[in-house]
Scaffold this motif. Structure first.
Motif, PDB file in Angstrom:
ATOM      1  N   VAL A 171     115.509  18.116  25.865  1.00  0.00           N
ATOM      2  CA  VAL A 171     116.789  17.399  25.888  1.00  0.00           C
ATOM      3  C   VAL A 171     116.524  15.962  25.470  1.00  0.00           C
ATOM      4  CG1 VAL A 171     118.765  16.629  27.251  1.00  0.00           C
ATOM      5  CG2 VAL A 171     117.634  18.798  27.813  1.00  0.00           C
ATOM      6  N   LEU A 194     120.350   9.915  23.525  1.00  0.00           N
ATOM      7  CA  LEU A 194     120.167   8.524  23.103  1.00  0.00           C
ATOM      8  C   LEU A 194     120.936   7.593  24.015  1.00  0.00           C
ATOM      9  CD1 LEU A 194     120.620   9.136  19.302  1.00  0.00           C
ATOM     10  CD2 LEU A 194     118.505   8.587  20.494  1.00  0.00           C
ATOM     11  N   GLY A 195     122.037   8.069  24.521  1.00  0.00           N
ATOM     12  CA  GLY A 195     122.862   7.268  25.407  1.00  0.00           C
ATOM     13  C   GLY A 195     122.450   7.466  26.855  1.00  0.00           C
ATOM     14  N   LEU A 241     115.003  22.794  16.025  1.00  0.00           N
ATOM     15  CA  LEU A 241     115.587  21.468  16.210  1.00  0.00           C
ATOM     16  C   LEU A 241     114.417  20.607  16.659  1.00  0.00           C
ATOM     17  CD1 LEU A 241     118.367  19.945  16.309  1.00  0.00           C
ATOM     18  CD2 LEU A 241     118.314  20.342  18.768  1.00  0.00           C
ATOM     19  N   GLY A 270     129.935  11.731  18.397  1.00  0.00           N
ATOM     20  CA  GLY A 270     129.783  12.335  19.721  1.00  0.00           C
ATOM     21  C   GLY A 270     130.755  11.757  20.731  1.00  0.00           C
ATOM     22  N   ASP A 305     129.812  11.194  23.799  1.00  0.00           N
ATOM     23  CA  ASP A 305     129.068  10.477  24.826  1.00  0.00           C
ATOM     24  C   ASP A 305     129.575   9.032  24.870  1.00  0.00           C
ATOM     25  OD1 ASP A 305     127.891  10.616  22.249  1.00  0.00           O
ATOM     26  OD2 ASP A 305     125.839  10.604  22.964  1.00  0.00           O
ATOM     27  N   VAL A 325     127.675   8.274  19.837  1.00  0.00           N
ATOM     28  CA  VAL A 325     126.583   8.386  18.867  1.00  0.00           C
ATOM     29  C   VAL A 325     127.096   9.103  17.614  1.00  0.00           C
ATOM     30  CG1 VAL A 325     124.308   9.391  18.425  1.00  0.00           C
ATOM     31  CG2 VAL A 325     124.791   8.302  20.643  1.00  0.00           C
ATOM     32  N   ASP A 347     124.033  19.894  28.222  1.00  0.00           N
ATOM     33  CA  ASP A 347     122.960  19.047  27.688  1.00  0.00           C
ATOM     34  C   ASP A 347     122.718  19.262  26.197  1.00  0.00           C
ATOM     35  OD1 ASP A 347     122.192  17.734  30.058  1.00  0.00           O
ATOM     36  OD2 ASP A 347     121.099  19.526  30.707  1.00  0.00           O
ATOM     37  N   HIS A 348     123.067  20.439  25.709  1.00  0.00           N
ATOM     38  CA  HIS A 348     122.799  20.733  24.294  1.00  0.00           C
ATOM     39  C   HIS A 348     124.048  20.605  23.430  1.00  0.00           C
ATOM     40  CE1 HIS A 348     118.700  21.544  25.245  1.00  0.00           C
ATOM     41  NE2 HIS A 348     119.028  22.482  26.118  1.00  0.00           N
ATOM     42  N   ARG A 389     128.419  21.211  18.665  1.00  0.00           N
ATOM     43  CA  ARG A 389     127.473  20.248  18.108  1.00  0.00           C
ATOM     44  C   ARG A 389     127.172  20.608  16.665  1.00  0.00           C
ATOM     45  NH1 ARG A 389     121.647  20.531  20.430  1.00  0.00           N
ATOM     46  NH2 ARG A 389     121.481  18.755  19.035  1.00  0.00           N
ATOM     47  N   SER A 400     118.386  13.816  15.334  1.00  0.00           N
ATOM     48  CA  SER A 400     119.514  12.899  15.544  1.00  0.00           C
ATOM     49  C   SER A 400     120.674  13.179  14.588  1.00  0.00           C
ATOM     50  CB  SER A 400     119.050  11.449  15.392  1.00  0.00           C
ATOM     51  OG  SER A 400     118.383  11.272  14.171  1.00  0.00           O
ATOM     52  N   ILE A 412     124.414  16.006  15.768  1.00  0.00           N
ATOM     53  CA  ILE A 412     125.212  15.308  16.783  1.00  0.00           C
ATOM     54  C   ILE A 412     125.788  16.298  17.800  1.00  0.00           C
ATOM     55  CG2 ILE A 412     127.385  14.009  17.095  1.00  0.00           C
ATOM     56  CD1 ILE A 412     125.047  12.241  16.216  1.00  0.00           C
ATOM     57  N   LYS A 413     125.630  15.940  19.076  1.00  0.00           N
ATOM     58  CA  LYS A 413     126.132  16.787  20.174  1.00  0.00           C
ATOM     59  C   LYS A 413     127.529  16.323  20.584  1.00  0.00           C
ATOM     60  CE  LYS A 413     122.261  15.959  22.815  1.00  0.00           C
ATOM     61  NZ  LYS A 413     121.234  16.229  23.876  1.00  0.00           N
ATOM     62  N   TRP A 414     128.240  17.187  21.309  1.00  0.00           N
ATOM     63  CA  TRP A 414     129.561  16.866  21.876  1.00  0.00           C
ATOM     64  C   TRP A 414     130.488  16.276  20.808  1.00  0.00           C
ATOM     65  CZ3 TRP A 414     125.371  13.717  24.080  1.00  0.00           C
ATOM     66  CH2 TRP A 414     124.614  14.437  24.998  1.00  0.00           C
TER      67      TRP A 414
HETATM   68  N1  LIG Z   1     126.240  12.661  20.607  1.00  0.00           N
HETATM   69  C1  LIG Z   1     124.915  12.712  20.598  1.00  0.00           C
HETATM   70  N2  LIG Z   1     124.284  13.586  19.793  1.00  0.00           N
HETATM   71  C2  LIG Z   1     122.934  13.637  19.767  1.00  0.00           C
HETATM   72  C3  LIG Z   1     122.161  12.782  20.574  1.00  0.00           C
HETATM   73  C4  LIG Z   1     122.841  11.882  21.439  1.00  0.00           C
HETATM   74  O1  LIG Z   1     122.251  11.123  22.196  1.00  0.00           O
HETATM   75  N3  LIG Z   1     124.227  11.875  21.415  1.00  0.00           N
HETATM   76  N4  LIG Z   1     120.779  12.854  20.498  1.00  0.00           N
HETATM   77  C5  LIG Z   1     120.250  13.309  19.211  1.00  0.00           C
HETATM   78  C6  LIG Z   1     118.819  13.459  19.174  1.00  0.00           C
HETATM   79  S1  LIG Z   1     117.907  12.032  18.972  1.00  0.00           S
HETATM   80  C7  LIG Z   1     118.223  14.686  19.162  1.00  0.00           C
HETATM   81  S2  LIG Z   1     116.562  14.856  18.913  1.00  0.00           S
HETATM   82  C8  LIG Z   1     119.008  15.911  19.401  1.00  0.00           C
HETATM   83  C9  LIG Z   1     118.500  16.608  20.656  1.00  0.00           C
HETATM   84  O2  LIG Z   1     119.225  17.762  20.941  1.00  0.00           O
HETATM   85  P1  LIG Z   1     118.973  18.548  22.308  1.00  0.00           P
HETATM   86  O3  LIG Z   1     119.105  17.557  23.440  1.00  0.00           O
HETATM   87  O4  LIG Z   1     119.981  19.635  22.342  1.00  0.00           O
HETATM   88  O5  LIG Z   1     117.572  19.094  22.255  1.00  0.00           O
HETATM   89  O6  LIG Z   1     120.395  15.652  19.579  1.00  0.00           O
HETATM   90  C10 LIG Z   1     120.905  14.611  18.789  1.00  0.00           C
HETATM   91  N5  LIG Z   1     122.336  14.555  18.956  1.00  0.00           N
END
Ligand SMILES: Nc1nc2c(c(=O)[nH]1)N[C@H]1C(S)=C(S)[C@@H](COP(=O)(O)O)O[C@H]1N2
Ligand SMILES: [Mo]
Length: 368
Positions: A54, A57-58, A101, A159, A161, A165, A193-194, A199, A208, A211-213
């Motif tokens: 996991v 960044l935030g 990933l 994202g 978050d 991000v 978390d993922h 995403r 990076s 992007i998640k969420w």
């Molecule tokens: N919105 C958002 N997306 C993000 C991040 C984040 O902090 N915020 N982290 C990034 C980073 S640096 C990585 S390496 C991957 C990690 O994904 P995981 O936590 O599902 O393994 O998500 C990316 N997507």
């Protein structure tokens, strides 16, 4: 609970992440949980979701309320802005792919351990990495429904978050057949978390980019810049001139790597035994892996076993006769595109410690 401008209700967890990350499975860095790479020794090709790294960044993983969640696609690069609910997303044509990933900083610790170049940030060894089966909607399908214009240049998922991000990518990568807006990982809905509920998966590129969420995707007819492609996730240093507004060269594609699925450092009993590892390339299948037991002088062929998928990886096995004392096991991969891992001394340095790719001697003590 906080009401977002786009209507999604987001609650923030007090800790950085939500799933259990026991120290027996993870190295805990300040804001990330690194998989202990020995997890990859189990026979399954995919990395267990429970063991998957996991990286936030935030400050924290947000809980996104899926009932009010919307995906909004807009910007001057689309003719018909889109607003999709979770059910709308699930109803679109989907694709399932197996890809790795990996964090851009995966391997950063080796710059310090072997090259005397300590870069700030999480000191990842090999475990900012995992292989999963991802299911989602090709981003191209979504952009097409939004009336993608020919003049579109950059696509930026944002994202939900707290830090919003956002990491732009060029339209070419956004339209790649395996660039997906993902909603399932290893056969189950994404964990918070993922990136639940959705995403990006940007195969072969630094994590990076994925992007998640995601709550919003901006499509523009000009280049887009955020802190994550101007001050971080750029190669910076004497070898890399600034490219304003970026402080250096924007990192995109990952590097070919190979790793031993043993604890770091490892203890092995003396005698004949089979060592397991993984090798992965961002662009191709693995062609071969060789292993050195003398610090990189003489290499012996390892055996590739199981699936061998471009931008995912291949398992390898190597049988050795371990004599009591210290030992290093150095795997070196070559991919089907002809890339080969460099020696440690040929690894270029950069200030943030991204894109490590050299062959690494894994430290082992053999006990008799
Ligand atoms: N919105 C958002 N997306 C993000 C991040 C984040 O902090 N915020 N982290 C990034 C980073 S640096 C990585 S390496 C991957 C990690 O994904 P995981 O936590 O599902 O393994 O998500 C990316 N997507
Ligand atoms: Mo990352």
């Amino acid at each position: 609970m906080a009401q977002q401008p786009d209507g999604a209700t987001v609650a923030r967890s007090a800790r950085g992440h939500i799933k259990p990350t026991p120290e027996s499975w993870f190295f805990l860095h300040r804001s990330s949980a690194e998989m202990r790479f020995e997890a990859m020794a189990r026979p399954a090709y995919l990395t267990d979701t429970a063991r998957f790294y996991v990286r936030n960044l935030g400050t924290a993983t947000p809980f996104v309320d899926v009932a009010s969640w919307r995906l909004r696609v807009h910007g001057d690069g689309v003719a018909r802005p889109l607003d999709l609910s979770y059910d709308d997303l699930l109803a679109l044509p989907s694709r399932t792919v197996t890809r790795f990933l990996e964090c851009a900083g995966n391997g950063r610790a080796f710059y310090d351990l072997f090259l005397g170049h300590r870069a700030p940030g999480s000191q990842w060894k090999f475990g900012g990495f995992g292989i999963a089966e991802w299911r989602g909607v090709p981003l191209a399908e979504i952009l097409d429904r939004a009336g993608l214009k020919r003049e579109a240049v950059d696509v930026m998922p944002v994202g939900l978050d707290a830090e919003r991000v956002a990491r732009p990518m060029p339209i070419g990568k956004a339209l790649a057949a395996d660039t997906l807006l993902v909603y399932a990982m290893n056969g189950a809905p994404l964990l918070p978390d993922h990136g639940f509920p959705a995403r990006l998966l940007v195969p072969g590129w630094v994590g990076s980019a994925s992007i998640k969420w995601v709550g919003e995707i901006v499509v523009a007819t000009h280049r887009l810049f955020t802190p994550w492609n101007t001050t971080s996730y750029i190669l910076k240093g004497p070898l890399y001139p600034p490219d304003p507004p970026a402080e250096g060269q924007i990192v995109t594609q990952q590097r070919l790597k190979s790793a031993v699925a043993l604890p770091w450092p490892a203890t092995l009993p003396a005698g004949r035994q089979t060592i397991v590892g993984y090798a992965w390339s961002p662009v191709a299948e693995i062609a071969r892996v060789a292993v050195s037991l003398d610090g990189g002088q003489l290499f012996h062929p390892a055996t590739l076993t199981g699936p061998n998928i471009a931008a995912a990886g291949s398992r390898w096995e190597f049988t050795l006769d371990a004599r009591p004392g210290p030992l290093t096991i150095t795997p070196r991969a070559t991919d089907a595109a002809g890339n080969c891992q460099p020696r440690l001394a040929a690894q270029p340095l950069n200030d943030h410690g991204y894109l490590f790719g050299a062959a690494v001697p894994h430290p082992v003590t053999v006990v008799g």
